[in-house]
Design an enzyme around this catalytic site. Sequence first.
Site, mmCIF file in Angstrom:
data_model
loop_
_atom_site.group_PDB
_atom_site.id
_atom_site.type_symbol
_atom_site.label_atom_id
_atom_site.label_comp_id
_atom_site.label_asym_id
_atom_site.label_seq_id
_atom_site.Cartn_x
_atom_site.Cartn_y
_atom_site.Cartn_z
ATOM 1 N N GLU A 352 -2.617 36.907 102.517
ATOM 2 C CA GLU A 352 -2.137 38.293 102.476
ATOM 3 C C GLU A 352 -1.901 38.739 101.041
ATOM 4 O OE1 GLU A 352 1.314 38.691 105.012
ATOM 5 O OE2 GLU A 352 0.119 38.560 106.847
ATOM 6 N N GLU A 440 -4.001 36.343 111.833
ATOM 7 C CA GLU A 440 -2.544 36.194 111.978
ATOM 8 C C GLU A 440 -1.983 37.453 112.603
ATOM 9 O OE1 GLU A 440 -0.146 34.798 108.496
ATOM 10 O OE2 GLU A 440 1.254 36.355 109.137
HETATM 11 C C1 DCB Z 1 3.256 37.444 106.904
HETATM 12 C C2 DCB Z 1 3.001 36.093 106.288
HETATM 13 C C3 DCB Z 1 3.772 34.979 106.935
HETATM 14 C C4 DCB Z 1 5.089 35.491 107.402
HETATM 15 C C5 DCB Z 1 4.784 36.472 108.496
HETATM 16 C C6 DCB Z 1 6.012 37.138 109.075
HETATM 17 O O1 DCB Z 1 4.055 38.189 106.018
HETATM 18 F F1 DCB Z 1 1.701 35.768 106.242
HETATM 19 O O2 DCB Z 1 3.912 33.928 106.036
HETATM 20 O O3 DCB Z 1 5.873 34.444 107.920
HETATM 21 O O4 DCB Z 1 3.867 37.471 108.131
HETATM 22 O O5 DCB Z 1 6.709 37.803 108.086
HETATM 23 C C7 DCB Z 1 7.236 34.420 107.560
HETATM 24 C C8 DCB Z 1 7.909 33.428 108.463
HETATM 25 C C9 DCB Z 1 9.324 33.199 108.034
HETATM 26 C C10 DCB Z 1 9.352 32.827 106.568
HETATM 27 C C11 DCB Z 1 8.625 33.871 105.746
HETATM 28 C C12 DCB Z 1 8.520 33.499 104.261
HETATM 29 O O6 DCB Z 1 7.823 33.880 109.795
HETATM 30 O O7 DCB Z 1 9.890 32.170 108.801
HETATM 31 O O8 DCB Z 1 10.696 32.744 106.140
HETATM 32 O O9 DCB Z 1 7.305 34.007 106.223
HETATM 33 O O10 DCB Z 1 7.776 32.366 104.102
HETATM 34 C C13 DCB Z 1 4.126 39.575 106.100
HETATM 35 C C14 DCB Z 1 3.282 40.325 106.875
HETATM 36 C C15 DCB Z 1 3.354 41.710 106.878
HETATM 37 C C16 DCB Z 1 4.310 42.354 106.123
HETATM 38 C C17 DCB Z 1 5.192 41.600 105.336
HETATM 39 C C18 DCB Z 1 5.087 40.215 105.329
HETATM 40 N N1 DCB Z 1 4.418 43.738 106.129
HETATM 41 N N2 DCB Z 1 6.018 39.469 104.539
HETATM 42 O O11 DCB Z 1 3.617 44.425 106.764
HETATM 43 O O12 DCB Z 1 5.353 44.293 105.492
HETATM 44 O O13 DCB Z 1 6.729 40.088 103.739
HETATM 45 O O14 DCB Z 1 6.125 38.255 104.612
#
Ligand code: DCB
Length: 515
Positions: A352, A440
Amino acid sequence: MKRRVAAGLLALACLLILTGAARFSDVPEGSWYAQPVGEMAAKGLISGYPEGVFGPGDPITAAQFVAIAARCAGLAPVPGQTGHWAAGSLQAALQAGWYDWDEIPPTGERFDQPISRQLAVKILMRALLPQARGDYNTESRKIRDFSQLDGRYYEPVLAAYASGVVSGDNLGNFNPQNGLSRAEACVMFLQAIRRSGGVQTPTAVPEPPPPAAAAQGGVSEHGWLQVIGTQLCGEDGQPVVLRGMSSHGIQWYGQYASPQSIQNTAQYGANLFRVAMYTGENGYLSNPAAIRQKVIQAVDGAIACNLYVIIDWHILSDGDPMTCVTQAEAFFAEMAERYRDQPGVLYEICNEPNGAVTWEGNVKPYAQRVIAAIRKSSPRSVILVGSPTWSQDIHLAAQSPLEEDNLMYTLHFYAGTHGEELRRRVDSALAKGLPVFVSEWGTSRADGSGGVFLEESAQWLDFLDRRGISWANWSLCDKNETSAALRPGTSPDRAWSREDLSQSGAFVFSRFAMS
Ligand code: DCB
């Protein structure tokens, strides 16, 4: 085609269950409990032990009883105090006032003890028939051993008699201090469900299909993948849809990328596994040797289960893939060489991209370099390419796609955050000829928590199904966040049953085998 056959077999299996035929080897047809046990299983309210037995005569434990009651009442688990498989449901039931702290202490020492009949009836009535009352004079006369009952259970037991949920044994005794068998519990639950007007499902969680013998539509069936137009296809040129799970970060939850965990997932019908190798966040770039080993083990585990497997360079806090393009080239060159003869391996080169990055300035030139590194050893494997804004900007890629063959562009979504607008973007990208792969997605909000948003998720998956788009769900782990597919404390090293799956997991696992 084979999926249709599989779906047909599944429907047949369900029919057999509904008609009361033995789903469990120790529930003989014609026994007094075959029908109630079969009906509870068909409703998805009970499951047996992993070996396919039910244990109808075993005393039902407190945890088992409360977990079933929670499922009947649609009570969602909350964080529990122990790692016990049912701790979340028990905690929710305690908070809902179904029982008191001293009856089943949340510290867990009585979770796996047989539950007494009087406590079971109290929980059942509070869960399913909280309004029911019984007249003391009328009902107590029906209970020969009424004096054996502890005072705190008078009301629910009288109410249960009045509403016909329980009746005494052939001597007219209730035996309040005794246990009850798992088969007897099924009968009791069904009585209460009928009188309460059906199973309560505020958020309907479909039951995952019973684990199948093997993954459907795996590598041995489809071989080397290829991209024809916008569609992922097998070696024979026929469309293929991959569905499965992404790991969480393997630096944190690597245990759920174990051979057993992957096999468990495959047994529910998945044909895809994604190995999320974080680069930052103490991942590969901080510890390359150890993390590389974990990747190889997970990839080999997936191959052994006949699954397609994605090697994911999981950039996240490091939003610009260009920052570490040299390491990425070296890593992917090595992996492509190692797996050059493996048709099951896909490469996702930048999870991402986010922050101040552009398609033209950062992601596209990065992709050109890493694709070249992979193609030296692996000329035909499918490569997945991300885009800015956490792999949502596929419209930018569609305006200016890469030149090489067998590429797909990833679209990531979280059902609690993203909806119609992003779906429209998928359609306009497809219309421009861009092949899309959802490597994902989550049932939660974009931060991995909140919800779960199962209706929104179903809308998304229906949309993807209609377009033959492949997907991997975030994530296969037991973290206490709603996107996690497993309940906290679930062991990665044994077979799983319905009780091990979170709300999200039960929903997602039920969608693997869709045709
Ligand atoms: C993505 C990432 C993934 C993340 C998930 C959920 O991030 F590819 O690594 O996973 O979506 O946010 C989360 C885990 C948590 C962990 C965190 C940090 O579920 O347990 O603490 O990662 O490692 C996204 C996807 C979309 C957006 C933002 C994120 N968005 N983000 O659209 O704003 O900020 O992580």
